[in-house]
Structure formats: structure tokens, C-alpha cells
Design an enzyme around this catalytic site. Structure first.
Site, PDB file in Angstrom:
ATOM      1  N   GLY A 120       0.930  -1.070   0.022  1.00 53.80           N
ATOM      2  CA  GLY A 120      -0.102  -0.155   0.116  1.00 53.80           C
ATOM      3  C   GLY A 120       0.864   1.297  -0.043  1.00 53.80           C
ATOM      4  CG  HIS A 146       0.278   6.656   5.427  1.00 52.97           C
ATOM      5  ND1 HIS A 146       1.493   7.330   6.016  1.00 52.97           N
ATOM      6  CD2 HIS A 146       0.498   5.580   5.343  1.00 52.97           C
ATOM      7  CE1 HIS A 146       2.289   6.146   6.093  1.00 52.97           C
ATOM      8  NE2 HIS A 146       1.791   5.291   5.677  1.00 52.97           N
ATOM      9  CG  HIS A 202      -0.301   1.398   7.172  1.00 56.55           C
ATOM     10  ND1 HIS A 202       0.550   0.926   8.285  1.00 56.55           N
ATOM     11  CD2 HIS A 202       0.275   2.153   6.412  1.00 56.55           C
ATOM     12  CE1 HIS A 202       1.720   1.595   7.704  1.00 56.55           C
ATOM     13  NE2 HIS A 202       1.600   2.256   6.715  1.00 56.55           N
ATOM     14  CD  GLU A 203      -0.849   2.485   2.952  1.00 57.02           C
ATOM     15  OE1 GLU A 203      -0.573   3.551   2.595  1.00 57.02           O
ATOM     16  OE2 GLU A 203      -0.167   1.368   3.071  1.00 57.02           O
ATOM     17  CB  CYS A 222       5.182   2.281   7.439  1.00 52.42           C
ATOM     18  SG  CYS A 222       4.557   3.893   6.344  1.00 52.42           S
ATOM     19  CG  LEU A 223       6.550   0.818   1.235  1.00 58.40           C
ATOM     20  CD1 LEU A 223       5.979   1.308   0.116  1.00 58.40           C
ATOM     21  CD2 LEU A 223       7.884   0.088   1.126  1.00 58.40           C
ATOM     22  CD  GLN A 269       3.434   5.844   2.621  1.00 57.05           C
ATOM     23  OE1 GLN A 269       2.415   5.223   2.345  1.00 57.05           O
ATOM     24  NE2 GLN A 269       4.556   5.272   2.972  1.00 57.05           N
TER      25      GLN A 269
HETATM   26 NI    NI Z   1       2.841   3.229   5.562  1.00 58.31          NI
END
Ligand code: NI
Length: 162
Positions: free
Chosen positions: A46, A135, A131-132, A89-90, A51
């Protein structure tokens, strides 16, 4: 399509609330394509627009590698159950943590044609949806981690050993 630079924890853009998308322009479609390419290249499931430094309410998710989902202006309608498991998380590279999330999530959003859609998910998809969407509120999973962030073990492969 292009791979965009993934912003990392400490970057103020990750803490800001994102703006609603009013119309899907050519630039928006290009952003969505780039978000998928960036997510796949980083082996993520995701990615949210902030991000890659864009404060718009856009999320892409693909938990299987075969089910790309685009969510514009997503809103969580319903949750139930509970799951406790590993999350990463990226934007927080090399780390993971244990987070408790709902086991079922139902989301209302718009697709790339700005048509209303609903997406339901359990387990990993439910976790990714929560999670997304967080963000987009400027929230990172690290705030929810139980027992502290942990380091991902370095990748070991015989090819890289002397
Ligand atoms: Ni993330």
C-alpha cells in the site's frame, strides 16, 4: 510512469492532513500510476499520496500483487473484530512493529472515474486499509506500535557471503 521518491519518517509532509480530491485530472491519473509503480518497486502492499509528497486523499493498495485498488477520498464506514500482528511502512524503512487493527473494514471511496465505490477487506487488506487511510490524516503506524519498533533482520543470502 515514473518511480517517485518515498518520503521517510521525520519529513513534515507525513504529519499533515491531506486535502479532498475534487476532480481527477490527467496529473492525478499520472500520480496514481506512479504510486503503483513506486509501491511495487519497493515491494509494498500500500502507498498513500503523502508518502510521495502529495497532500491529496489518494491511496493505492495491492495485497496480492493481482488486485490493485485505488481509493480517492476514502472513509471508513464500518469495522469489526480485531487482529494483532506485524506491520511496517515504506516510510519507516528497516523497521516493523506489532499493531492491533480491526479484522474487518468497510470503506467508501471514489475510483479513478470519480464513481462511488465500496471496498471490504479482512486480515491483511483490512490492516492495509486502516494503515493507508491513517496516512491521509498525517498519522503513522509507529504511534500504535505495542512493545516498540523492531529492526527487520538483514537479508541473508549465500551469494553475499564471502
Ligand atoms: Ni505506511
Amino acid at each position: 510512469m515514473a518511480i517517485r521518491n518515498i518520503r521517510e519518517i521525520g519529513d513534515a509532509v507525513l504529519t499533515k492532513k491531506c486535502k479532498e480530491v475534487k476532480e481527477v485530472s490527467e496529473r492525478t491519473l499520472e500520480l496514481i500510476d506512479d504510486m503503483f509503480e513506486t509501491m511495487y518497486e519497493a515491494n509494498g502492499v500500500g502507498l498513500a499520496a503523502p508518502q510521495v509528497g502529495i497532500l491529496k486523499r489518494i491511496v493505492v493498495i495491492d495485497t496480492t500483487g493481482e488486485d490493485p485498488i485505488v481509493l480517492i477520498n476514502p472513509v471508513i464506514l464500518e469495522t469489526s473484530g480485531e487482529q494483532t500482528g506485524q506491520e511496517g511502512c515504506l516510510s519507516v524503512p528497516g523497521k516493523y512493529g506489532i499493531v492491533t487493527r480491526p479484522n474487518y473494514v468497510k470503506v467508501a471511496a471514489y475510483n479513478e472515474e470519480m464513481e462511488p465505490i465500496e471496498v471490504e477487506g479482512t486480515e491483511l487488506l483490512a490492516r492495509a486499509l486502516c494503515h493507508e487511510i491513517a496516512h491521509l490524516e498525517g498519522q503513522l503506524y509507529v504511534e500504535l506500535v505495542e512493545g516498540g519498533l523492531k529492526d527487520v533482520e538483514p537479508y541473508e543470502d549465500e551469494e553475499y557471503e564471502d
